[in-house]
Structure formats: C-alpha cells, structure tokens
Design a protein around this motif. Sequence first.
Motif, PDB file in Angstrom:
ATOM      1  N   ALA A  47       0.841  -1.193   0.000  1.00 44.15           N
ATOM      2  CA  ALA A  47       0.000   0.000   0.000  1.00 44.15           C
ATOM      3  C   ALA A  47       0.880   1.247   0.000  1.00 44.15           C
ATOM      4  CB  ALA A  47      -0.905   0.001   1.238  1.00 44.15           C
ATOM      5  N   ARG A  48       0.412   2.294  -0.636  1.00 49.69           N
ATOM      6  CA  ARG A  48       1.116   3.574  -0.611  1.00 49.69           C
ATOM      7  C   ARG A  48       1.287   4.024   0.833  1.00 49.69           C
ATOM      8  NH1 ARG A  48      -1.376   7.908  -4.785  1.00 49.69           N
ATOM      9  NH2 ARG A  48      -0.892   6.378  -6.370  1.00 49.69           N
ATOM     10  N   GLY A  49       2.494   4.447   1.176  1.00 48.82           N
ATOM     11  CA  GLY A  49       2.772   4.892   2.534  1.00 48.82           C
ATOM     12  C   GLY A  49       3.139   3.772   3.495  1.00 48.82           C
ATOM     13  N   ALA A  50       3.131   2.521   3.015  1.00 55.87           N
ATOM     14  CA  ALA A  50       3.506   1.392   3.876  1.00 55.87           C
ATOM     15  C   ALA A  50       4.982   1.506   4.239  1.00 55.87           C
ATOM     16  CB  ALA A  50       3.243   0.069   3.151  1.00 55.87           C
ATOM     17  N   PRO A  51       5.365   0.996   5.407  1.00 51.94           N
ATOM     18  CA  PRO A  51       6.786   1.032   5.771  1.00 51.94           C
ATOM     19  C   PRO A  51       7.602   0.074   4.898  1.00 51.94           C
ATOM     20  CG  PRO A  51       5.531  -0.138   7.437  1.00 51.94           C
ATOM     21  CD  PRO A  51       4.543   0.403   6.451  1.00 51.94           C
ATOM     22  N   VAL A  52       8.804   0.506   4.541  1.00 50.15           N
ATOM     23  CA  VAL A  52       9.775  -0.328   3.826  1.00 50.15           C
ATOM     24  C   VAL A  52      11.140  -0.065   4.452  1.00 50.15           C
ATOM     25  CG1 VAL A  52       8.533  -0.403   1.628  1.00 50.15           C
ATOM     26  CG2 VAL A  52      10.188   1.414   2.030  1.00 50.15           C
ATOM     27  N   PHE A  53      12.014  -1.040   4.365  1.00 46.70           N
ATOM     28  CA  PHE A  53      13.376  -0.866   4.843  1.00 46.70           C
ATOM     29  C   PHE A  53      14.263  -0.541   3.650  1.00 46.70           C
ATOM     30  CE2 PHE A  53      12.254  -4.227   8.246  1.00 46.70           C
ATOM     31  CZ  PHE A  53      11.639  -3.264   9.027  1.00 46.70           C
ATOM     32  N   ARG A  54      15.257   0.314   3.882  1.00 42.92           N
ATOM     33  CA  ARG A  54      16.169   0.699   2.806  1.00 42.92           C
ATOM     34  C   ARG A  54      17.606   0.641   3.312  1.00 42.92           C
ATOM     35  NH1 ARG A  54      16.538   6.486  -0.432  1.00 42.92           N
ATOM     36  NH2 ARG A  54      17.906   5.733  -2.093  1.00 42.92           N
ATOM     37  N   SER A  55      18.469   0.138   2.443  1.00 44.48           N
ATOM     38  CA  SER A  55      19.900   0.151   2.744  1.00 44.48           C
ATOM     39  C   SER A  55      20.656   0.649   1.516  1.00 44.48           C
ATOM     40  CB  SER A  55      20.396  -1.244   3.142  1.00 44.48           C
ATOM     41  OG  SER A  55      20.187  -2.173   2.106  1.00 44.48           O
ATOM     42  N   ILE A  56      21.715   1.390   1.771  1.00 47.79           N
ATOM     43  CA  ILE A  56      22.653   1.789   0.720  1.00 47.79           C
ATOM     44  C   ILE A  56      24.032   1.358   1.204  1.00 47.79           C
ATOM     45  CG2 ILE A  56      23.722   3.685  -0.550  1.00 47.79           C
ATOM     46  CD1 ILE A  56      21.079   5.195  -0.364  1.00 47.79           C
ATOM     47  N   ILE A  57      24.640   0.456   0.431  1.00 44.43           N
ATOM     48  CA  ILE A  57      25.913  -0.156   0.826  1.00 44.43           C
ATOM     49  C   ILE A  57      26.851  -0.178  -0.371  1.00 44.43           C
ATOM     50  CG2 ILE A  57      27.007  -2.277   1.656  1.00 44.43           C
ATOM     51  CD1 ILE A  57      24.310  -2.940   3.039  1.00 44.43           C
ATOM     52  N   VAL A  58      28.107   0.198  -0.146  1.00 45.25           N
ATOM     53  CA  VAL A  58      29.140   0.061  -1.177  1.00 45.25           C
ATOM     54  C   VAL A  58      29.963  -1.170  -0.840  1.00 45.25           C
ATOM     55  CG1 VAL A  58      31.215   1.064  -2.211  1.00 45.25           C
ATOM     56  CG2 VAL A  58      29.237   2.521  -1.718  1.00 45.25           C
TER      57      VAL A  58
END
Length: 190
Positions: free
Chosen positions: A72-83
């Motif tokens: 759903a729009r606005g649902a929580p998601v996890f994000r990672s940015i890794i090199v």
Amino acid sequence: HRALRELTAEGFLVRVQGVGTFVARRKPQSALLEIKSISEDIAQRGGRHSCDVYLLVEERAGPDLALALNLARGAPVFRSIIVHRDNGLPVQLADRYVNPALAPDYLNQDFRTITPSQYLFHVAPLTEAEHLVEAVLPDEQTRKLLEMEAGQPCLVVHRRTWSNGLVATKARLVHPGSRFQLGSRFKPPS
C-alpha cells in the motif's frame, strides 16, 4: 603483430603507446541468471570482500515503490545503501528496498559481517527474480561512492526478488563498467 592486435581487441592485452604491451587485468564477472551474495562472488574470484554501510533506515513507500513491492502507498519499507568492495576497490553500490513483512529484523543486522543477500536468503528464501540491465553515466554522488573518474559508464542491474509469491526486495545495483561485467551460461529446457 596480428595476434597482439586481436588479443588487444578482445581485452586480453593493453597497449600503451611508447611504453609497451601488458596483460590486461580481468574484469570480475557475475552471473546474470543466478543470485548469490556478492561476498561469495568476490571470494570465488580470490578477492576479499568489505563494505561501507551508508544508509539503513525505515521509509514510507511512495507510489512507484509501493507498486513495485506490491504494498500500500505509505507502507513502511526498509532501505539500505551499501558500497561493496573487492580488495578495497568499490565494485558495487547497492541501493535496496526490503519488504518488512518478509525480513522484520533487516534493520538490526550488521551488514559488515553478513551481506544483505546472505541474510535475506536465510529469512526469505528466493523463489523468483527479475533483472533489467542498463548502461548509464553515474551522477556525482554515485561516482564519488564508487571512486570513479568523470565520464566513466556504469552497469546498473535493477532487480526484484520474490519469496513464496510475495515481493521481497527491489534493488538498484550499480557497478563501475571498467571493473565489472555480467554474463551467464545456461541450457534451455528441451
């Protein structure tokens, strides 16, 4: 002379005017049709994996991300940015979104000791994947994170994965074109 020209054209040799001819450093190649942890990929080539974690947060899914993850729009998601690095040299910038329903402890992991793929394979076994590959010129931030010169192209793999019918991840994996190649070999079903 012909053999030297052909080997140079195929990327096995590098010729430097006025200096000489040298054996070219082989580009790491990762399989396009299979998914494995980048640390395993690097180890199989004889390298040493390390990484820098730049972002590990919970965000809210905008319209496009919600559609891609089937949330759903606005649902929580996890994000990672890794090199990810191979013997200290950056070879991949991984910008990954994760469905929290499939990996609720994602934000609590130390991704310097276990890669996101290793963790995700364990908690949300991969049942399907899709890849889209494109060549791009990186923006300035990507160039800096991957320690690239201006004007060098990147290979970008856009990947979505599923676990038992649910979308698990949506990732953008950026590789310096001069340090990386993709390839696979497979037999089609008879």
